[in-house]
Design an enzyme around this catalytic site. Structure first.
Site, PDB file in Angstrom:
ATOM      1  N   ASN A  83      79.368  47.491 -29.069  1.00 15.90           N
ATOM      2  CA  ASN A  83      78.263  48.248 -29.671  1.00 15.90           C
ATOM      3  C   ASN A  83      78.812  49.336 -30.590  1.00 15.90           C
ATOM      4  O   ASN A  83      79.928  49.816 -30.412  1.00 15.90           O
ATOM      5  CB  ASN A  83      77.389  48.867 -28.572  1.00 15.90           C
ATOM      6  CG  ASN A  83      76.810  47.808 -27.648  1.00 15.90           C
ATOM      7  OD1 ASN A  83      76.676  46.650 -28.045  1.00 15.90           O
ATOM      8  ND2 ASN A  83      76.515  48.183 -26.424  1.00 15.90           N
TER       9      ASN A  83
ATOM     10  N   ASP B  52      76.801  52.076 -31.273  1.00 13.65           N
ATOM     11  CA  ASP B  52      75.772  53.127 -31.168  1.00 13.65           C
ATOM     12  C   ASP B  52      76.270  54.430 -30.524  1.00 13.65           C
ATOM     13  O   ASP B  52      75.551  55.425 -30.522  1.00 13.65           O
ATOM     14  CB  ASP B  52      74.548  52.579 -30.395  1.00 13.65           C
ATOM     15  CG  ASP B  52      74.913  52.045 -28.993  1.00 13.65           C
ATOM     16  OD1 ASP B  52      74.269  51.065 -28.551  1.00 13.65           O
ATOM     17  OD2 ASP B  52      75.832  52.589 -28.357  1.00 13.65           O
TER      18      ASP B  52
ATOM     19  N   HIS C 254      84.008  47.193 -32.397  1.00 17.28           N
ATOM     20  CA  HIS C 254      83.327  46.934 -33.672  1.00 17.28           C
ATOM     21  C   HIS C 254      83.022  48.203 -34.451  1.00 17.28           C
ATOM     22  O   HIS C 254      82.187  48.180 -35.359  1.00 17.28           O
ATOM     23  CB  HIS C 254      82.031  46.136 -33.435  1.00 17.28           C
ATOM     24  CG  HIS C 254      82.306  44.738 -32.948  1.00 17.28           C
ATOM     25  ND1 HIS C 254      81.332  43.953 -32.381  1.00 17.28           N
ATOM     26  CD2 HIS C 254      83.442  44.010 -32.921  1.00 17.28           C
ATOM     27  CE1 HIS C 254      81.872  42.772 -32.054  1.00 17.28           C
ATOM     28  NE2 HIS C 254      83.141  42.788 -32.357  1.00 17.28           N
TER      29      HIS C 254
ATOM     30  N   CYS D 121      89.501  59.100 -53.354  1.00 17.48           N
ATOM     31  CA  CYS D 121      89.959  58.127 -54.380  1.00 17.48           C
ATOM     32  C   CYS D 121      88.812  57.572 -55.206  1.00 17.48           C
ATOM     33  O   CYS D 121      88.999  56.666 -56.010  1.00 17.48           O
ATOM     34  CB  CYS D 121      90.689  56.970 -53.680  1.00 17.48           C
ATOM     35  SG  CYS D 121      89.545  55.800 -52.903  1.00 17.48           S
TER      36      CYS D 121
ATOM     37  N   THR E 259      76.228  40.974 -22.848  1.00 20.93           N
ATOM     38  CA  THR E 259      76.755  40.326 -24.046  1.00 20.93           C
ATOM     39  C   THR E 259      76.523  38.828 -23.952  1.00 20.93           C
ATOM     40  O   THR E 259      76.638  38.221 -22.898  1.00 20.93           O
ATOM     41  CB  THR E 259      78.264  40.623 -24.255  1.00 20.93           C
ATOM     42  OG1 THR E 259      78.706  39.962 -25.453  1.00 20.93           O
ATOM     43  CG2 THR E 259      79.114  40.183 -23.083  1.00 20.93           C
TER      44      THR E 259
HETATM   45  P1  OAD Z   1      73.630  39.775 -28.436  1.00 15.37           P
HETATM   46  O1  OAD Z   1      72.366  40.224 -29.054  1.00 15.37           O
HETATM   47  O2  OAD Z   1      74.349  38.553 -28.969  1.00 15.37           O
HETATM   48  O3  OAD Z   1      73.414  39.480 -26.879  1.00 15.37           O
HETATM   49  C1  OAD Z   1      72.756  40.434 -26.094  1.00 15.37           C
HETATM   50  C2  OAD Z   1      72.904  39.960 -24.655  1.00 15.37           C
HETATM   51  O4  OAD Z   1      72.343  40.967 -23.822  1.00 15.37           O
HETATM   52  C3  OAD Z   1      72.153  38.666 -24.378  1.00 15.37           C
HETATM   53  O5  OAD Z   1      72.992  37.812 -23.622  1.00 15.37           O
HETATM   54  C4  OAD Z   1      70.934  39.128 -23.570  1.00 15.37           C
HETATM   55  O6  OAD Z   1      70.574  38.127 -22.590  1.00 15.37           O
HETATM   56  C5  OAD Z   1      71.496  40.350 -22.876  1.00 15.37           C
HETATM   57  N1  OAD Z   1      70.498  41.356 -22.530  1.00 15.37           N
HETATM   58  C6  OAD Z   1      69.344  41.663 -23.160  1.00 15.37           C
HETATM   59  N2  OAD Z   1      68.736  42.706 -22.541  1.00 15.37           N
HETATM   60  C7  OAD Z   1      69.539  43.067 -21.497  1.00 15.37           C
HETATM   61  C8  OAD Z   1      69.479  44.063 -20.499  1.00 15.37           C
HETATM   62  N3  OAD Z   1      68.437  44.923 -20.426  1.00 15.37           N
HETATM   63  N4  OAD Z   1      70.486  44.141 -19.590  1.00 15.37           N
HETATM   64  C9  OAD Z   1      71.546  43.289 -19.646  1.00 15.37           C
HETATM   65  N5  OAD Z   1      71.676  42.310 -20.596  1.00 15.37           N
HETATM   66  C10 OAD Z   1      70.677  42.210 -21.499  1.00 15.37           C
HETATM   67  O7  OAD Z   1      74.613  41.010 -28.472  1.00 15.37           O
HETATM   68  P2  OAD Z   1      76.185  40.996 -28.281  1.00 15.37           P
HETATM   69  O8  OAD Z   1      76.611  40.018 -27.257  1.00 15.37           O
HETATM   70  O9  OAD Z   1      76.605  42.404 -28.131  1.00 15.37           O
HETATM   71  O10 OAD Z   1      79.037  41.678 -33.882  1.00 15.37           O
HETATM   72  O11 OAD Z   1      76.684  40.491 -29.718  1.00 15.37           O
HETATM   73  C11 OAD Z   1      78.085  40.481 -29.937  1.00 15.37           C
HETATM   74  C12 OAD Z   1      78.315  40.745 -31.366  1.00 15.37           C
HETATM   75  O12 OAD Z   1      77.556  39.807 -32.140  1.00 15.37           O
HETATM   76  C13 OAD Z   1      77.831  42.097 -31.846  1.00 15.37           C
HETATM   77  O13 OAD Z   1      78.738  43.119 -31.601  1.00 15.37           O
HETATM   78  C14 OAD Z   1      77.713  41.846 -33.315  1.00 15.37           C
HETATM   79  C15 OAD Z   1      76.999  40.523 -33.244  1.00 15.37           C
HETATM   80  O14 OAD Z   1      77.227  39.740 -34.334  1.00 15.37           O
HETATM   81  C16 OAD Z   1      79.261  42.314 -35.084  1.00 15.37           C
HETATM   82  O15 OAD Z   1      78.401  42.993 -35.618  1.00 15.37           O
HETATM   83  C17 OAD Z   1      80.622  42.081 -35.656  1.00 15.37           C
END
Ligand code: OAD
Length: 238
Positions: free
Chosen positions: A101, A103, A118, A148, A186
């Site tokens: 994240n 944030d 990230h 620059c 994730t």
């Molecule tokens: P995603 O949006 O891909 O996945 C979010 C995950 O959180 C999903 O598996 C949901 O089921 C789960 N989820 C949702 N609400 C939840 C809650 N209240 N408690 C627990 N889990 C919950 O986000 P990321 O896996 O972080 O990369 O995505 C990985 C990367 O893909 C990000 O950092 C970003 C994106 O492309 C870049 O920006 C380079």
């Protein structure tokens, strides 16, 4: 492995690592990547904006999108999941949060060792000389580097870009020695973060996934708890 057994494993651990994704901030009102974008940004996909090509082609749109996300995050508060992970530091000698994240909510909840794979929305860096500016300025168009005159961009990793080497090294080291790894919120779809848990599994760490839905990692972890991070983490941390 049930929640009491996981709580015991954490209590006995010398080192605990948490690998977090957008799901850990979902209950703070920060949309996940797999959530559809809303409002003004509904017609865009994150994948189409968070790229160097998009920034080169339409710097103003990308800059405005990050200004929107920064405002969203500034209005968000850490939720019980962030706070439970921060509280771990009172119980376990070594706690490392590895987050995808951008944030800054783990730091705002009080976690002191956060590895940002990230980057972070609150910083900008020069696309030419790499100089990082701690403060975020919000002019109507991307500002230029005072050193620059290159164009400033959000200090985050875009699709197709390499992760910060130092962050990846710190994450790898922590995962190779941890007794317990918590993989929280994730989708385990984006590399190389998605493969990091294998480093912990390889040396026999207890690996616990917390997610309302299964992920590609689910078959490999010690325990996969179906539910919201804000509800389950306070129970797991104890
Ligand atoms: P995603 O949006 O891909 O996945 C979010 C995950 O959180 C999903 O598996 C949901 O089921 C789960 N989820 C949702 N609400 C939840 C809650 N209240 N408690 C627990 N889990 C919950 O986000 P990321 O896996 O972080 O990369 O995505 C990985 C990367 O893909 C990000 O950092 C970003 C994106 O492309 C870049 O920006 C380079």
């Amino acid at each position: 492995m049930d929640i009491p057994a996981i709580t015991r494993a954490i209590a006995q651990a010398e080192s605990v690592v948490a690998l977090t994704g957008a799901g850990v901030s979902a209950e703070s009102g920060v949309p996940t990547f797999r959530d559809a974008q809303t409002g003004l940004w509904a017609r865009y996909r994150a994948e189409d904006l968070a790229t160097p090509e998009a920034f080169a082609r339409q710097p103003r749109v990308v800059w405005d999108w990050y200004a929107y996300r920064r405002k969203l995050v500034a209005e968000a508060q850490p939720n019980p999941a962030h706070r439970a992970l921060a509280a771990l530091e009172d119980r376990v000698p070594a706690v490392t949060i590895i987050t995808q994240n951008v944030d800054g909510l783990h730091q705002r909840a009080g976690s002191s060792r956060v590895v940002e794979l990230h980057g972070n929305l609150s910083r900008v860096r020069c696309a030419s000389c790499g100089r990082v500016a701690a403060s975020w300025t919000e002019p109507p168009v991307p500002p230029h580097c005072p050193a620059c005159n290159g164009r400033l961009r959000p200090d985050v990793v875009w699709f197709g870009e390499l992760l910060p080497r130092q962050a990846l090294a710190e994450a790898t080291t922590a995962l190779q020695v941890c007794n317990v790894l918590l993989v929280i919120g994730t989708s385990a779809l984006v590399e190389p973060a998605a493969s990091l848990p294998l480093l912990a599994l390889r040396h026999g760490a207890v690996v616990v996934e917390i997610n309302p839905a299964p992920t590609p990692l689910t078959p490999f972890v010690t325990a996969s708890l179906r539910g919201l991070a804000g509800v389950l983490l306070p129970q797991v941390v104890g």
